[in-house]
Scaffold this active site. Structure first.
Site, PDB file in Angstrom:
ATOM      1  N   HIS A 136       0.832  -1.210   0.000  1.00  0.00           N
ATOM      2  CA  HIS A 136       0.000   0.000   0.000  1.00  0.00           C
ATOM      3  C   HIS A 136       0.865   1.258   0.000  1.00  0.00           C
ATOM      4  O   HIS A 136       1.918   1.298   0.633  1.00  0.00           O
ATOM      5  CB  HIS A 136      -0.899   0.019   1.237  1.00  0.00           C
ATOM      6  N   CYS A 204      -0.299   0.985  -5.937  1.00  0.00           N
ATOM      7  CA  CYS A 204      -1.317   1.771  -6.639  1.00  0.00           C
ATOM      8  C   CYS A 204      -0.785   3.159  -6.974  1.00  0.00           C
ATOM      9  O   CYS A 204       0.024   3.734  -6.240  1.00  0.00           O
ATOM     10  CB  CYS A 204      -2.582   1.882  -5.785  1.00  0.00           C
ATOM     11  N   ARG A 213      -0.700   1.430 -11.766  1.00  0.00           N
ATOM     12  CA  ARG A 213       0.260   0.801 -10.861  1.00  0.00           C
ATOM     13  C   ARG A 213       1.637   1.421 -11.089  1.00  0.00           C
ATOM     14  O   ARG A 213       2.075   1.590 -12.228  1.00  0.00           O
ATOM     15  CB  ARG A 213       0.352  -0.716 -11.105  1.00  0.00           C
TER      16      ARG A 213
END
Length: 237
Positions: A136, A204, A213
Site C-alpha cells: 500500500h 497503486c 500501478r
C-alpha cells in the site's frame, strides 16, 4: 406564503443535514486512514521484531530444498510458505534508516494489512526469476508510500532467516492494473526463460487511487549469509 415558508425551512434542514453528513464522512475517512496506519504499522513492527529475534536466537525453520536454478550461494527459501505467513523482512535505505517491513505470502486484502505481500507463484528471494511484491502507498502502514522516490542504483534488501539479498533498482514505470507482465519471470517479457534474479515492487498510482500501478524493477547484486553480518548497503544506510 405559508407553503413557501415550510419549503424554505425544509430545504434549510436538508441542507444542514447534508453538510453534517459530509463533515462526518470526511472525519470518518481521516480517522480510518490514521487508524489503519497506526494499528498496522505497530503490528508490522512487532512482526519484524519477532522475526529478527527468532533468527538471531536460531529458532528458524529449516531451509527448503532447492527446486530450480539459483544464484551462488543458493538461496535458503525456494518454496513459498503458507498464505499469510511472514517469511522475510524488506529494508530500503532510501525510505529511511529505520525502514523495515515484513514480507508475507499472498497479496489479498488481509495479507496487505500485515506488510508487503509476495505474489504467489513468483520466485522467492534470490532465486532466478522475479520476486514480486505488492504494498500500500496509503493506509495499513503504507509500506510503499515512497516507492516513487526510488532512483537507479538504490539498494532494496531482503533479509531471511539465514541470508541477505541485495538488489539494485534498474527501472520503473507506470502501467495499467491489467499489465501483469511486470511480474513475469523476466519482467515485461512473458514466456521468456529467466537467467537472472529480479525483484519487482508494485503499488497503486497515483496516490489515493487504484487507476494505475507504479512498478519498480531491481536486479540481484549479491547474496550474503546472515552470519557474516549486515550487507554493506544496509550498514551504510
Amino acid at each position: 406564503m405559508r407553503g413557501r415558508e415550510v419549503l424554505r425551512r425544509a430545504t434549510g434542514v436538508v441542507g444542514e443535514l447534508l453538510v453534517t453528513a459530509g463533515v462526518l464522512t470526511l472525519l470518518f475517512v481521516a480517522w480510518q486512514l490514521w487508524w489503519t496506519d497506526l494499528s498496522s504499522g505497530r503490528a508490522q513492527a512487532a512482526t519484524v521484531a519477532s522475526l529478527e529475534e527468532r533468527w538471531t536466537t536460531g529458532d528458524a525453520p529449516a531451509p527448503a530444498q532447492p527446486a530450480q536454478p539459483e544464484p551462488d550461494p543458493a538461496p535458503d527459501l525456494v518454496v513459498a510458505p503458507p498464505a499469510g505467513e511472514a517469511f522475510a523482512v524488506l529494508y530500503v535505505p532510501r525510505f529511511g534508516a529505520d525502514y523495515a517491513v515484513p514480507v508475507v505470502e499472498g497479496t489479498g486484502t488481509e495479507e496487505l494489512k500485515d506488510g508487503v505481500g509476495h505474489y504467489e507463484e513468483t520466485a522467492m528471494p534470490g532465486v532466478v526469476g522475479n520476486f514480486a511484491l505488492a504494498g500500500h502507498r496509503v493506509t495499513y502502514g503504507k509500506p510503499f508510500h515512497l516507492v516513487a522516490d526510488l532512483q537507479e542504483g538504490d539498494a532494496v534488501i531482503v533479509g531471511t532467516a539465514t541470508q541477505w539479498f541485495t538488489y539494485r533498482v534498474r527501472s520503473w514505470d507506470v502501467v495499467r492494473p491489467q499489465q501483469v507482465s511486470v511480474i513475469a519471470p523476466v519482467p515485461d517479457r512473458p514466456g521468456e526463460e529467466p537467467t537472472q534474479a529480479w525483484l519487482t515492487m508494485t503499488a497503486c498510482h497515483p496516490m489515493h487511487s487504484a487507476r494505475e500501478r507504479y512498478v519498480v524493477h531491481a536486479l540481484l547484486e549479491s547474496v550474503r549469509d546472515r552470519s557474516a553480518g549486515d550487507p554493506p548497503a544496509l550498514a551504510a544506510g
